[in-house]
Design a protein around this motif. Structure first.
Motif, PDB file in Angstrom:
ATOM      1  N   SER A  98      42.707  47.328  46.000  1.00 49.20           N
ATOM      2  CA  SER A  98      43.808  46.336  45.864  1.00 49.20           C
ATOM      3  C   SER A  98      44.589  46.290  47.187  1.00 49.20           C
ATOM      4  N   ILE A  99      44.678  47.523  47.987  1.00 48.88           N
ATOM      5  CA  ILE A  99      45.616  47.610  49.049  1.00 48.88           C
ATOM      6  C   ILE A  99      45.546  46.671  50.061  1.00 48.88           C
ATOM      7  N   ASN A 100      44.213  46.191  50.334  1.00 50.43           N
ATOM      8  CA  ASN A 100      44.227  45.038  51.397  1.00 50.43           C
ATOM      9  C   ASN A 100      43.790  43.688  51.006  1.00 50.43           C
ATOM     10  N   SER A 101      43.856  43.480  49.895  1.00 50.99           N
ATOM     11  CA  SER A 101      43.207  42.341  49.216  1.00 50.99           C
ATOM     12  C   SER A 101      44.156  41.592  48.319  1.00 50.99           C
ATOM     13  N   ARG A 102      45.507  42.135  48.106  1.00 51.25           N
ATOM     14  CA  ARG A 102      46.167  41.424  47.004  1.00 51.25           C
ATOM     15  C   ARG A 102      47.809  41.463  47.791  1.00 51.25           C
ATOM     16  N   ASN A 103      48.208  40.450  47.655  1.00 54.43           N
ATOM     17  CA  ASN A 103      49.750  40.047  48.233  1.00 54.43           C
ATOM     18  C   ASN A 103      49.581  40.611  49.887  1.00 54.43           C
ATOM     19  N   THR A 104      48.806  39.929  50.408  1.00 55.14           N
ATOM     20  CA  THR A 104      48.583  40.079  51.837  1.00 55.14           C
ATOM     21  C   THR A 104      48.133  38.822  52.603  1.00 55.14           C
ATOM     22  N   LEU A 105      48.408  38.709  54.009  1.00 56.33           N
ATOM     23  CA  LEU A 105      48.245  37.584  54.805  1.00 56.33           C
ATOM     24  C   LEU A 105      47.204  38.425  55.692  1.00 56.33           C
ATOM     25  N   ASN A 106      46.853  39.615  55.807  1.00 56.85           N
ATOM     26  CA  ASN A 106      45.939  40.085  56.703  1.00 56.85           C
ATOM     27  C   ASN A 106      44.872  39.458  57.066  1.00 56.85           C
ATOM     28  N   ARG A 107      44.235  39.620  58.265  1.00 56.97           N
ATOM     29  CA  ARG A 107      43.035  39.191  58.692  1.00 56.97           C
ATOM     30  C   ARG A 107      41.830  39.445  57.918  1.00 56.97           C
ATOM     31  N   LYS A 108      41.862  40.625  57.283  1.00 63.81           N
ATOM     32  CA  LYS A 108      40.460  41.117  56.712  1.00 63.81           C
ATOM     33  C   LYS A 108      40.406  40.253  55.445  1.00 63.81           C
ATOM     34  N   TYR A 109      41.615  40.435  54.823  1.00 68.52           N
ATOM     35  CA  TYR A 109      41.479  39.688  53.314  1.00 68.52           C
ATOM     36  C   TYR A 109      41.358  38.232  53.747  1.00 68.52           C
ATOM     37  N   LEU A 110      42.012  37.418  54.690  1.00 63.73           N
ATOM     38  CA  LEU A 110      41.803  36.131  54.743  1.00 63.73           C
ATOM     39  C   LEU A 110      40.553  35.661  55.007  1.00 63.73           C
TER      40      LEU A 110
END
Ligand code: NDP
Length: 331
Positions: A98-110
């Motif tokens: 969940s660290i890079n895919s929740r509550n984020t607008l980072n490039r990887k997730y988006l």
């Protein structure tokens, strides 16, 4: 009854003044055939915009909308679909899931999240993509580039924000302007008779400076403005749902409910329901491109769509009365 269409901010895209959203309702309150019937009902009233988000029912809302779109087989040119990213889907139990895919607008997730939405919706592209909230921990520049790249990949047509501050929207705009990137076109804020400050004051400069368009949410304040909470919490209503218990206190607010009772009298005097009056009021603001409706039952949707006629008949006197009844309790 005939629908009204407005341009989405400075874009050339026309959206129906009333649109249909799926938060809380799709999957939790409305099943697959209900979703199809509601979308068809909205479509018959001239609605061309349907709002969704990755996080709604943890992906199930997009799946249901996708299934309905397939069955309804409308011309792809004739409808507009949105999704929103930030919260992400529930991951596994490991911290890294969940660290890079929740509550984020980072490039990887988006960049990955948009593919999941397209798959669930069964679409080749999304019309509108939103950053569902601001992310204080990702540089705005990174997010602007990611949204631009998604559009360049042909996976979405326009991008915008939801509940960003005016300063954050302006910062995104400036970055896009400086680097010749696709600029944010629209914002999705909460807007109704009891929640006005951000749309009417905080964003005021943005309408002039960047012709910001708005697709607004919770026009009935989650049901408060229907009058259904005057005598407590009705069975099966949104406030009765355990997952939505955070809304209870606000929905039972005595001052606001007393104001709603007064609005009911006003509605009666012009032969409409208080819900219709409240929806017409939101539509009356010219900065609002589309008022996103929510409904857990077909009868509600029918009533709400008919508010287009109330909107057309609204007079400055009625608006003034509505505002003076609610002003004291609005933020
Ligand atoms: P509303 O404030 O209009 O609330 C809709 C709910 O009120 C219905 O589901 C129903 O709930 C009740 N209701 C609606 N019409 C009637 C009626 N005529 N009579 C009685 N009860 C009625 O809008 P939503 O809060 O649903 O928001 C609309 C859309 O906006 C969402 O679907 C979503 O797409 C978007 N949204 C976006 C957000 C964001 O952060 N960007 C946040 C929230 C919403 P019930 O029957 O269960 O009581």
């Amino acid at each position: 009854t005939s629908m009204v269409y407005r341009r989405l901010g400075r874009s050339g895209l026309q959206v129906s003044l009333f649109s249909l959203g799926s938060w809380v309702t799709f999957h939790n309150q409305v099943d697959s055939s209900g979703v199809r019937e509601m979308m068809a009902m909205a479509w018959d009233a001239g609605v061309n915009f349907f709002d969704n988000a990755e996080v709604y029912a943890n992906g199930e809302s997009e799946l249901l909308m996708g299934k309905a779109l397939k069955q309804l087989s409308w011309n792809r040119l004739d409808y507009v679909i949105s999704s929103k990213f930030y919260w992400g889907l529930k991951g596994g139990d490991k911290p890294q899931s969940s660290i890079n895919s929740r509550n984020t607008l980072n490039r990887k997730y988006l960049l990955q999240a948009v593919d999941g939405s397209l798959q669930r919706l069964g679409l080749e592209y999304l019309d509108l993509i939103y950053c569902h909230r601001a992310d204080q921990h990702t540089p705005i520049e990174e997010t602007v580039w990611a949204m631009h790249n998604i559009i360049e990949q042909g996976k979405a047509l326009y991008w915008g924000t939801s509940e960003w501050s005016a300063a954050e929207i302006m910062a995104a705009w400036e970055i896009a302007e400086r680097h010749h990137l696709h600029k944010p076109v629209m914002e999705q804020p909460e807007y109704h008779l009891f929640h006005r400050q951000r749309v009417e004051n905080e964003y005021a400069r943005l309408y002039e400076h960047m012709s910001l368009g708005l697709t607004t949410w919770s026009p009935l304040a989650s049901g408060l403005l229907t009058g259904k909470y005057l005598k407590g919490i009705p069975e099966g209503s949104r406030a009765s749902l355990p997952a939505l218990s955070f809304l209870k206190e606000g929905l039972l607010d005595q001052d606001k409910n007393a104001a709603v009772a007064e609005l009911q009298g006003l509605a009666q005097s012009i032969n409409c329901s208080v819900s219709q009056l409240a929806l017409a009021w939101v539509a009356h603001n010219p900065h609002v491109s589309s008022v996103i409706l929510g409904a857990s039952r077909k009868e509600q949707l029918q009533e709400n769509l008919a508010a287009i006629n109330v909107f057309k008949a609204l007079t400055p006197e009625i608006i003034q009365q509505m505002e003076s009844i609610t002003e004291k309790y609005a933020d």
